[in-house]
Design a protein around this motif. Structure first.
Motif, mmCIF file in Angstrom:
data_model
loop_
_atom_site.group_PDB
_atom_site.id
_atom_site.type_symbol
_atom_site.label_atom_id
_atom_site.label_comp_id
_atom_site.label_asym_id
_atom_site.label_seq_id
_atom_site.Cartn_x
_atom_site.Cartn_y
_atom_site.Cartn_z
ATOM 1 N N LEU A 105 0.817 -1.213 0.000
ATOM 2 C CA LEU A 105 0.000 0.000 0.000
ATOM 3 C C LEU A 105 0.853 1.265 0.000
ATOM 4 N N ILE A 106 1.968 1.268 0.749
ATOM 5 C CA ILE A 106 2.838 2.450 0.775
ATOM 6 C C ILE A 106 3.435 2.729 -0.597
ATOM 7 N N PRO A 107 3.978 1.739 -1.326
ATOM 8 C CA PRO A 107 4.455 2.041 -2.689
ATOM 9 C C PRO A 107 3.367 2.551 -3.622
ATOM 10 N N ILE A 108 2.128 2.105 -3.448
ATOM 11 C CA ILE A 108 1.039 2.618 -4.289
ATOM 12 C C ILE A 108 0.839 4.110 -4.053
ATOM 13 N N LEU A 109 0.743 4.505 -2.783
ATOM 14 C CA LEU A 109 0.544 5.926 -2.473
ATOM 15 C C LEU A 109 1.714 6.766 -2.962
ATOM 16 N N GLU A 110 2.932 6.262 -2.800
ATOM 17 C CA GLU A 110 4.109 7.035 -3.217
ATOM 18 C C GLU A 110 4.200 7.130 -4.731
ATOM 19 N N LEU A 139 -4.378 -1.080 -9.058
ATOM 20 C CA LEU A 139 -5.382 -2.125 -8.925
ATOM 21 C C LEU A 139 -4.860 -3.191 -7.967
ATOM 22 N N VAL A 140 -5.632 -3.468 -6.910
ATOM 23 C CA VAL A 140 -5.263 -4.459 -5.909
ATOM 24 C C VAL A 140 -6.287 -5.591 -5.981
ATOM 25 N N ILE A 141 -5.819 -6.822 -6.195
ATOM 26 C CA ILE A 141 -6.687 -7.986 -6.324
ATOM 27 C C ILE A 141 -6.464 -8.898 -5.127
ATOM 28 N N SER A 142 -7.574 -9.280 -4.496
ATOM 29 C CA SER A 142 -7.542 -10.162 -3.332
ATOM 30 C C SER A 142 -8.429 -11.364 -3.595
ATOM 31 N N GLN A 187 -10.407 -5.724 4.418
ATOM 32 C CA GLN A 187 -9.354 -5.361 5.370
ATOM 33 C C GLN A 187 -8.308 -4.469 4.715
ATOM 34 N N ILE A 188 -7.928 -4.774 3.478
ATOM 35 C CA ILE A 188 -6.960 -3.933 2.752
ATOM 36 C C ILE A 188 -7.530 -2.529 2.562
ATOM 37 N N TYR A 189 -8.794 -2.461 2.216
ATOM 38 C CA TYR A 189 -9.437 -1.158 2.005
ATOM 39 C C TYR A 189 -9.446 -0.328 3.290
ATOM 40 N N GLU A 190 -9.719 -0.961 4.417
ATOM 41 C CA GLU A 190 -9.736 -0.242 5.689
ATOM 42 C C GLU A 190 -8.346 0.282 6.063
ATOM 43 N N VAL A 191 -7.307 -0.509 5.819
ATOM 44 C CA VAL A 191 -5.939 -0.050 6.103
ATOM 45 C C VAL A 191 -5.568 1.111 5.187
ATOM 46 N N LEU A 192 -5.990 1.040 3.927
ATOM 47 C CA LEU A 192 -5.699 2.131 2.994
ATOM 48 C C LEU A 192 -6.379 3.421 3.421
ATOM 49 N N LEU A 193 -7.589 3.338 3.925
ATOM 50 C CA LEU A 193 -8.277 4.538 4.395
ATOM 51 C C LEU A 193 -7.551 5.178 5.574
ATOM 52 N N LYS A 194 -6.919 4.363 6.410
ATOM 53 C CA LYS A 194 -6.214 4.900 7.570
ATOM 54 C C LYS A 194 -4.948 5.645 7.165
ATOM 55 N N ILE A 195 -4.129 5.020 6.335
ATOM 56 C CA ILE A 195 -2.827 5.637 6.010
ATOM 57 C C ILE A 195 -2.931 6.650 4.879
ATOM 58 N N GLY A 196 -4.037 6.630 4.125
ATOM 59 C CA GLY A 196 -4.174 7.577 3.018
ATOM 60 C C GLY A 196 -5.096 8.732 3.318
#
Length: 764
Positions: free
Chosen positions: A96-101, A117-120, A128-137
């Motif tokens: 997730l950090i490389p995506i934002l950067e 694009l993130v595939i799970s 869960q990935i979406y919730e973590v992304l909302l926190k750090i982004g």
């Protein structure tokens, strides 16, 4: 509030120049950063942008894990990454950090479209990935979206045009790529596959290939999992040629325990037991660990449903939950939330939550059924002992599975300790299960389905050394579930099973479209009978307890219908003779065509339509039929028939009129009686009031004539002379008049007697 001042052109140019200089310096730091020489511990030591660092601090992410320390710098430099690490080591932030950067350095806006694009493989992991992304982004200007099965497709597709980072499951992403016009992937910068080995297996093969075919080849690709597949064929499908391998599963690691796929803080053990004793051990284990938080893994959703329902009725003393892929998305989300917040709970689940889901403070992971391979075992036990915390795991192995499966784990550097069950603490629940299934037919049906699903899961396993289908003790296993005997099972071929797996992971709408394209139309044969789910259920003779009763009922009913043929078809000549039909000619003139097409015009030459009625023999007759002349003359002359008809009708009318008069008379008498009764009651009330006010003696009180109309007339005339009437109790038929002016009369019994009494009193 003061308005924000607009910047001038020169000021905007200066800001853009400063941003370009900052991004240039940031890119230089990334190129110069060497993860091998630098001993970075905190996120702030990495060359990251201020919005990302602020979001990490706000979410309490401060220290780097091993996989993050190794993979993030390589991802920031633009390399493709094949990362593998122990469960609970922070792989989500590693991509997730490389995506934002990446999008920050590219100055990505909502007008640039989809950038990452993130595939799970599962819905829960995507959430869960979406919730973590909302926190750090939080402090970035990027937009993110989540697309998973069970949600409103139209609601998702309307918002895809402004999404920069899209997270979802393979089936729903492919559905939007096929249907949503707003989803454009031509400018995609990064593709991420979380739990890549699961996404690349046979279940998602065609779906993932279809997604990758719509993505540009110049993208950056990141693959992360706890058990990584390095098959050249799988990597070539994703266009991975020049990639970097990072993580604790690197082959360059030494052969010590550091290369193991499970955390050091996880205490792992196994129990060797017979298949028929597994539920007894599970129930005894739960009863002795009521103050713990545990996850129980079973091989199929039907087993999860059966164990959950039966254990709920047995009431072990701890809160029970269940989670599997056949549940509705709302129920799955609620169960995840409740289990995450609970402290003392037991969750029965399938492998749908075995990968990547971060459940806080899980004490025990119990595997009742043996996993299909060592990788699945690693993912299951990874739900405990996350982020350095302590945890325990227990797996139940049959004597046939024990030795070969332990060898599979030893090849992954995983060592398990053997546990022995104390017979004093072991409790058998077989009698209770038999009683429950005997009383509740639905539980018996669930038990049959659980039995069949487990036997089929053993049959389709590829590792025949571990899963020996021939050595299954089916009768003992059926008895352990509370069933009276082992149901008969129809095993399909391996091709049909592979086809079923493929269809299971394919979206229903895509299947419908594919079927329509292959056949040319969805339904060709309209005469084909529609089979409902109830029809299918009753056809399963060995899988449902209701089928035998249903068949007995239907067969006996069919026999009864054959014996009692109380309805017969009188007309059977339904065949049409085409030779007897009139020839059909096509009118050529405009008038003829108009007459043929117009219902009104076609009836103009045929007269009005007549209504027909059918008699008991099925013969059609008009509603009104004219009698023949000969039959009419036989009955006599017209004048005689007329007089006869009029006399009969006159008698009928006279009889009806007599009845009507009698009814009218009774109504008048009833109305008069009610009126007199009401007046009598009013007079009695007035007399009672006078007696109470005057205080005179009861013997001298005014009694009245007994007739309300006479009393009313006396009051109107102002006659103060009051008459007294005495009703004799003797059975005298005549009325005697005395010289004192007192009349002795017979007590009136009917309304006519009362009227005659009134008239006589008026005359006197």
């Amino acid at each position: 509030m003061a308005k924000k001042q607009r910047l001038t052109t020169s000021q905007r140019k200066d800001l853009r120049k400063k941003e370009d200089e900052y991004l240039e310096n940031l890119n230089k730091k990334i190129e110069e950063y060497d993860p091998n020489t630098s001993k970075t511990i905190l996120f702030k030591d990495l060359p990251l942008s201020p919005p990302t660092l602020k979001g990490l601090n706000g979410a309490a992410f401060l220290k780097l894990t091993d996989i993050q320390r190794e993979s993030i710098p390589i991802s920031l430099k633009g390399y493709d990454v094949l990362g593998s690490a122990k469960t609970g080591s922070g792989k989500t932030l590693a991509f997730l950090i490389p995506i934002l950067e990446k999008l920050y350095r590219e100055k990505w806006t909502e007008f640039d479209g989809l950038g990452a694009l993130v595939i799970s493989p599962t819905r829960e992991l995507a959430m869960q990935i979406y919730e973590v992304l909302l926190k750090i982004g939080t402090y970035t200007s990027l937009s993110a979206g989540l697309v998973i099965g069970g949600k409103d497709v139209k609601f998702e597709s309307e918002r895809l045009s402004k999404i920069n980072i899209l997270i979802g499951t393979p089936g729903r992403i492919l559905q939007h790529l096929d249907q949503a016009i707003a989803l454009n992937t031509s400018n995609l910068q990064m593709l991420v596959l979380d739990e890549a080995d699961r996404c690349l297996d046979m279940g998602f093969k065609k779906t993932l290939d279809a997604i990758v075919s719509n993505l540009p080849a110049s993208r950056q690709t990141l693959l992360f999992s706890a058990t990584q597949s390095q098959s050249l064929g799988d990597l070539a499908r994703l266009s991975l040629t020049d990639y970097k391998t990072v993580g604790t599963m690197d082959p360059s690691k030494d052969k010590t325990d550091e290369g193991a796929a499970t955390p050091k803080t996880l205490e792992q053990s196994y129990v060797e037991t017979e298949l028929a004793d597994k539920l007894d051990i599970l129930y005894s284990f739960i009863k002795s660990h009521l103050k713990h938080k545990m996850i129980v893994f079973l091989s199929s959703s039907k087993q999860v449903h059966f164990v959950y329902e039966t254990f709920r009725k047995l009431q072990p003393g701890i809160s029970l939950m269940h989670l599997h892929g056949r549940q509705k998305q709302k129920a799955r989300t609620e169960t995840l939330d409740k289990f995450s917040r609970a402290q003392q709970v037991c969750l029965f689940a399938t492998d749908v939550v075995a990968r990547g889901i971060d459940f806080p403070s899980v004490d025990w992971v119990i595997q009742v059924d043996c996993p299909e391979d060592a990788d699945t075992y690693i993912h299951r036990v990874g739900r405990a002992a996350r982020y350095g915390k302590k945890g325990k795991s227990l797996i139940m192995l049959t004597p046939q599975e024990c030795e070969p499966f332990l060898k599979r784990l030893a090849s992954k550097k995983i060592k398990l300790g053997k546990l022995t069950i104390k017979q004093a603490k072991k409790k058998s629940i077989k009698p209770q299960l038999q009683s429950l299934l005997f009383k509740d037919p639905e539980l018996k049906y669930l038990g049959q389905k659980a039995f069949i699903s487990y036997v089929r899961s053993i049959y389709i396993q590829k590792d025949k050394e571990v899963f020996n289908f021939e050595s299954l003790a089916t009768e003992a296993f059926a008895n352990s579930l509370g069933l009276p005997g082992a149901p008969k099972i129809k095993i399909k071929g391996m091709k049909a099973i592979d086809r079923a797996k493929e269809l299971k992971n394919t979206p229903r709408q895509l299947l419908a479209l594919q079927q329509a394209n292959d056949e040319g139309e969805i339904v060709k044969d309209k005469t084909k009978a529609v089979r409902t789910k109830y029809d299918k259920m009753f056809e399963r003779k060995n899988q449902t307890i209701l089928s035998e009763h249903y068949l007995n009922i239907t067969q006996s009913q069919a026999a009864a219908d054959e014996d009692e043929d109380f309805m017969t078809v009188k007309r059977q000549d339904h065949q049409l003779n085409e030779e007897e039909l009139p020839a059909l000619t096509v009118p050529t003139s405009n008038r003829g065509q108009k007459k043929a097409l117009s219902k009104k015009a076609s009836l103009s030459t045929k007269g009005n339509a007549t209504k027909l009625v059918f008699d008991d023999d099925g013969e059609a007759h008009p509603v009104y039929e004219l009698e023949g002349e000969e039959d009419f003359q036989k009955k006599g002359s017209a004048e005689a028939q007329k007089k006869d008809f009029l006399s009969k009708e006159s008698d009928v009318m006279a009889e009806v009129d007599t009845g009507d008069k009698q009814v009218a008379k009774e109504k008048r008498q009833e109305k008069k009686r009610k009126r007199l009764e009401l007046m009598r009651r009013e007079m009695e009330m007035s007399l009672e009031e006078e007696e109470a006010s005057s205080g005179e003696d009861v013997a001298n009180a005014y009694v009245g004539t007994g007739n309300l109309s006479d009393d009313m007339e006396d009051e109107e005339e102002g006659n103060n002379t009051r008459k007294r009437a005495r009703f004799s109790t003797a059975t005298e038929e005549t009325t005697h008049e005395s010289d004192a002016g007192i009349l002795e009369l017979e007590e009136p019994e009917t309304l006519e007697d009362l009227e005659s009494l009134t008239s006589r009193l008026i005359q006197n």
